[in-house]
Enzyme design. Structure first.
Site, PDB file in Angstrom:
ATOM      1  N   PRO A  36      57.736 -15.385 167.697  1.00 14.26           N
ATOM      2  CA  PRO A  36      58.110 -16.803 167.770  1.00 14.26           C
ATOM      3  C   PRO A  36      59.624 -16.968 167.812  1.00 14.26           C
ATOM      4  O   PRO A  36      60.337 -16.332 167.035  1.00 14.26           O
ATOM      5  CB  PRO A  36      57.528 -17.395 166.479  1.00 14.26           C
ATOM      6  CG  PRO A  36      57.366 -16.235 165.552  1.00 14.26           C
ATOM      7  CD  PRO A  36      57.112 -15.041 166.415  1.00 14.26           C
ATOM      8  N   THR A  38      62.603 -20.139 168.322  1.00 17.63           N
ATOM      9  CA  THR A  38      63.059 -21.505 168.577  1.00 17.63           C
ATOM     10  C   THR A  38      63.979 -21.514 169.793  1.00 17.63           C
ATOM     11  O   THR A  38      64.913 -20.722 169.871  1.00 17.63           O
ATOM     12  CB  THR A  38      63.799 -22.029 167.325  1.00 17.63           C
ATOM     13  OG1 THR A  38      62.827 -22.265 166.313  1.00 17.63           O
ATOM     14  CG2 THR A  38      64.553 -23.317 167.607  1.00 17.63           C
ATOM     15  N   ALA A  69      58.294 -22.043 166.590  1.00 17.69           N
ATOM     16  CA  ALA A  69      57.803 -22.841 165.470  1.00 17.69           C
ATOM     17  C   ALA A  69      57.677 -24.306 165.885  1.00 17.69           C
ATOM     18  O   ALA A  69      58.576 -24.857 166.532  1.00 17.69           O
ATOM     19  CB  ALA A  69      58.750 -22.704 164.286  1.00 17.69           C
ATOM     20  N   GLN A 111      52.674 -21.427 166.422  1.00 16.21           N
ATOM     21  CA  GLN A 111      53.198 -21.269 165.066  1.00 16.21           C
ATOM     22  C   GLN A 111      53.361 -22.633 164.399  1.00 16.21           C
ATOM     23  O   GLN A 111      54.101 -23.496 164.872  1.00 16.21           O
ATOM     24  CB  GLN A 111      54.531 -20.511 165.055  1.00 16.21           C
ATOM     25  CG  GLN A 111      54.832 -20.023 163.626  1.00 16.21           C
ATOM     26  CD  GLN A 111      56.222 -19.466 163.450  1.00 16.21           C
ATOM     27  OE1 GLN A 111      57.196 -20.081 163.888  1.00 16.21           O
ATOM     28  NE2 GLN A 111      56.332 -18.318 162.796  1.00 16.21           N
ATOM     29  N   GLY A 187      55.256 -18.680 157.331  1.00 11.94           N
ATOM     30  CA  GLY A 187      55.527 -18.471 155.911  1.00 11.94           C
ATOM     31  C   GLY A 187      56.814 -17.702 155.688  1.00 11.94           C
ATOM     32  O   GLY A 187      57.041 -17.169 154.597  1.00 11.94           O
ATOM     33  N   ALA A 188      57.688 -17.663 156.725  1.00 10.62           N
ATOM     34  CA  ALA A 188      58.885 -16.816 156.684  1.00 10.62           C
ATOM     35  C   ALA A 188      60.165 -17.652 156.721  1.00 10.62           C
ATOM     36  O   ALA A 188      60.136 -18.888 156.780  1.00 10.62           O
ATOM     37  CB  ALA A 188      58.859 -15.850 157.874  1.00 10.62           C
ATOM     38  N   TYR A 191      61.447 -21.489 155.173  1.00  5.20           N
ATOM     39  CA  TYR A 191      60.869 -22.817 155.378  1.00  5.20           C
ATOM     40  C   TYR A 191      59.842 -23.101 154.270  1.00  5.20           C
ATOM     41  O   TYR A 191      59.727 -22.348 153.313  1.00  5.20           O
ATOM     42  CB  TYR A 191      60.332 -22.924 156.812  1.00  5.20           C
ATOM     43  CG  TYR A 191      61.471 -22.719 157.799  1.00  5.20           C
ATOM     44  CD1 TYR A 191      62.489 -23.656 157.894  1.00  5.20           C
ATOM     45  CD2 TYR A 191      61.583 -21.542 158.533  1.00  5.20           C
ATOM     46  CE1 TYR A 191      63.587 -23.457 158.734  1.00  5.20           C
ATOM     47  CE2 TYR A 191      62.678 -21.328 159.369  1.00  5.20           C
ATOM     48  CZ  TYR A 191      63.674 -22.290 159.468  1.00  5.20           C
ATOM     49  OH  TYR A 191      64.762 -22.085 160.278  1.00  5.20           O
ATOM     50  N   ARG A 238      52.972 -15.322 158.820  1.00  4.81           N
ATOM     51  CA  ARG A 238      54.217 -14.566 158.967  1.00  4.81           C
ATOM     52  C   ARG A 238      55.058 -14.648 157.705  1.00  4.81           C
ATOM     53  O   ARG A 238      55.242 -15.731 157.146  1.00  4.81           O
ATOM     54  CB  ARG A 238      55.033 -15.106 160.140  1.00  4.81           C
ATOM     55  CG  ARG A 238      56.191 -14.178 160.532  1.00  4.81           C
ATOM     56  CD  ARG A 238      56.889 -14.671 161.772  1.00  4.81           C
ATOM     57  NE  ARG A 238      57.533 -13.597 162.504  1.00  4.81           N
ATOM     58  CZ  ARG A 238      58.769 -13.653 163.009  1.00  4.81           C
ATOM     59  NH1 ARG A 238      59.483 -14.760 162.872  1.00  4.81           N
ATOM     60  NH2 ARG A 238      59.280 -12.639 163.663  1.00  4.81           N
ATOM     61  N   ASN A 246      68.604 -18.866 155.405  1.00  4.74           N
ATOM     62  CA  ASN A 246      68.312 -20.152 154.744  1.00  4.74           C
ATOM     63  C   ASN A 246      68.393 -20.061 153.223  1.00  4.74           C
ATOM     64  O   ASN A 246      67.609 -20.687 152.495  1.00  4.74           O
ATOM     65  CB  ASN A 246      66.950 -20.713 155.188  1.00  4.74           C
ATOM     66  CG  ASN A 246      67.007 -21.333 156.576  1.00  4.74           C
ATOM     67  OD1 ASN A 246      68.035 -21.879 156.972  1.00  4.74           O
ATOM     68  ND2 ASN A 246      65.924 -21.239 157.329  1.00  4.74           N
ATOM     69  N   GLY A 301      63.870  -5.791 165.317  1.00  6.08           N
ATOM     70  CA  GLY A 301      64.791  -4.853 165.948  1.00  6.08           C
ATOM     71  C   GLY A 301      64.145  -3.597 166.495  1.00  6.08           C
ATOM     72  O   GLY A 301      64.828  -2.594 166.733  1.00  6.08           O
TER      73      GLY A 301
HETATM   74  C1  PHB Z   1      66.255 -21.573 163.879  1.00  5.46           C
HETATM   75  O1  PHB Z   1      66.104 -22.518 164.654  1.00  5.46           O
HETATM   76  O2  PHB Z   1      67.375 -21.199 163.548  1.00  5.46           O
HETATM   77  C2  PHB Z   1      65.090 -20.871 163.350  1.00  5.46           C
HETATM   78  C3  PHB Z   1      63.838 -21.454 163.456  1.00  5.46           C
HETATM   79  C4  PHB Z   1      62.737 -20.788 162.945  1.00  5.46           C
HETATM   80  C5  PHB Z   1      62.918 -19.570 162.319  1.00  5.46           C
HETATM   81  C6  PHB Z   1      64.156 -18.990 162.228  1.00  5.46           C
HETATM   82  C7  PHB Z   1      65.247 -19.650 162.751  1.00  5.46           C
HETATM   83  O3  PHB Z   1      61.883 -18.936 161.801  1.00  5.46           O
END
Ligand code: PHB
Length: 365
Positions: A36, A38, A69, A111, A187-188, A191, A238, A246, A301
């Site tokens: 996923p 963004t 997401a 997601q 779930g990562a 957030y 996830r 964050n 990675g």
């Molecule tokens: C972001 O937009 O920076 C972003 C969004 C979802 C994520 C990680 C980063 O899981």
């Protein structure tokens, strides 16, 4: 047109990334997952851009695509131009995307996202973002008025949590209406579900905080609601057990995520998706693998060699690739041919409309 040599075909057949995989009821043509990401190109109303139909179709040779997401409710938004799954217009746009991927023989999960405290009052008519506890994250968010410092969120009252579970349930129902093959719970990365799970962001003293068992109560309530909609096999989850993004911390990531993994395994969800740098020291991922009976996806990675090695050694069933899929829509083809990969331009990760989005060519014209 580039022709694969017999030798290239043989080496491809011997590489675990190219073995087909049965994910519950879903037949995946290979073990390469698009992670996923963004991309911030949604239109007004957070409706997926028609360009996303091209973007995801171009990448449908992945064994499985997991979408960017997508917020389950207006309360769950924290970024400009991220798509949602809560309005009829959003559902209709997603339906065109899933149909385009299906026509190419691909599989695609949505997601489901609620950002919790990673937001700003500008997104909520001046109201505070919500979180397990009133603890401000560091940093800024991009609002329609430009970057703004994140604020101290409002701690959710326990009486509000069933309503958020319902937001996820509705998002899951909408994803079904939009023709997805399944859903992944986000779930990562700090957030809302992660904010409850880790003790740096959850200082609650009720049934939803304190012990690990209490901290994962809300994430598991959400998971159960989504299973009600989809059945267990088409639900993934996830986690980012050691990610600091964050402003996230946990006093004992191995214990926290081992417990969560066991409970998710008990619920029989289709897969657990763990993002953690492959090169990091003190990785938690290897400790989670034996605790989960379903499909195990790793991310962070990997390249073709380390991805093949992870599957060959039994460390993973599937390997998710993020950034490499941006500039290489035909990533499985390139991995199979040992072709060099195109470099991604970070300047167009979150901006540029078609530029850096749908204009990266496949090797085969
Ligand atoms: C972001 O937009 O920076 C972003 C969004 C979802 C994520 C990680 C980063 O899981």
């Amino acid at each position: 047109m580039i022709h694969a040599t017999a030798a290239a075909k043989d080496s491809q057949a011997a590489e675990p990334l190219f073995e087909p995989y049965q994910l519950g009821p879903l037949h995946l043509s290979n073990r390469i997952v698009m992670a996923p990401m963004t991309r911030s190109r949604a239109l007004d109303g957070n409706v997926p851009n028609p360009l996303a139909e091209i973007y995801y179709r171009q990448r449908a040779s992945a064994g499985l695509i997991i979408t960017e997401a997508s917020q389950v409710s207006p309360q769950g938004v924290g970024y400009i131009r991220t798509p949602g799954i809560h309005s009829p217009e959003q559902i209709a746009a997603w339906r065109r995307i899933t149909a385009a991927v299906a026509r190419e023989g691909g599989k695609i999960f949505l997601q489901l996202w609620h950002v919790g405290r990673i937001s700003h009052p500008d997104f909520h008519d001046g109201a505070l973002p919500v979180a397990p506890s009133a603890i401000a994250p560091e940093g800024e968010v991009f609002t329609a008025q430009g970057p703004k410092k994140m604020v101290t969120p409002r701690a959710l009252d326990a009486s509000e949590l069933p309503g958020i579970v319902e937001q996820f349930r509705t998002g899951a129902e909408n994803a079904k209406a939009a023709g997805f093959d399944g859903v992944e719970l986000h779930g990562a990365n700090g957030y809302l579900l992660d904010q409850f799970t880790r003790d740096g962001s959850n200082h609650r003293t009720d049934d939803y905080g304190g012990s690990i068992e209490n901290r994962v109560r809300f994430p598991l309530d959400v998971t159960k609601a989504v299973i009600d909609v989809w059945g267990n096999e088409r639900v993934g989850y996830r986690v980012s057990p050691t990610g600091a993004y964050n402003s996230m911390t946990d006093s004992d990531p191995r214990a926290t995520f081992s417990y969560l993994t066991q409970r998710l395994s008990d619920l029989g969800i289709g897969y657990l998706h763990v993002t953690e740098p492959v090169s990091a020291e003190n990785r938690v991922t290897p400790h989670l693998r034996p605790l989960f009976k379903g499909t195990f996806i790793v991310n962070g990675g990997y390249d073709a060699a380390s991805g093949n090695a992870a599957i060959a050694k039994g460390e993973a069933d599937l390997v998710a690739y993020g950034v490499p899929f941006i500039a290489n829509p035909d990533l499985p083809y390139r991995f199979g041919r040992k072709a060099s990969l195109a470099a991604t331009d970070p300047a167009t990760f979150y901006t540029g409309e078609d530029k850096g989005y749908t204009d990266y060519p496949a090797l085969r014209a």
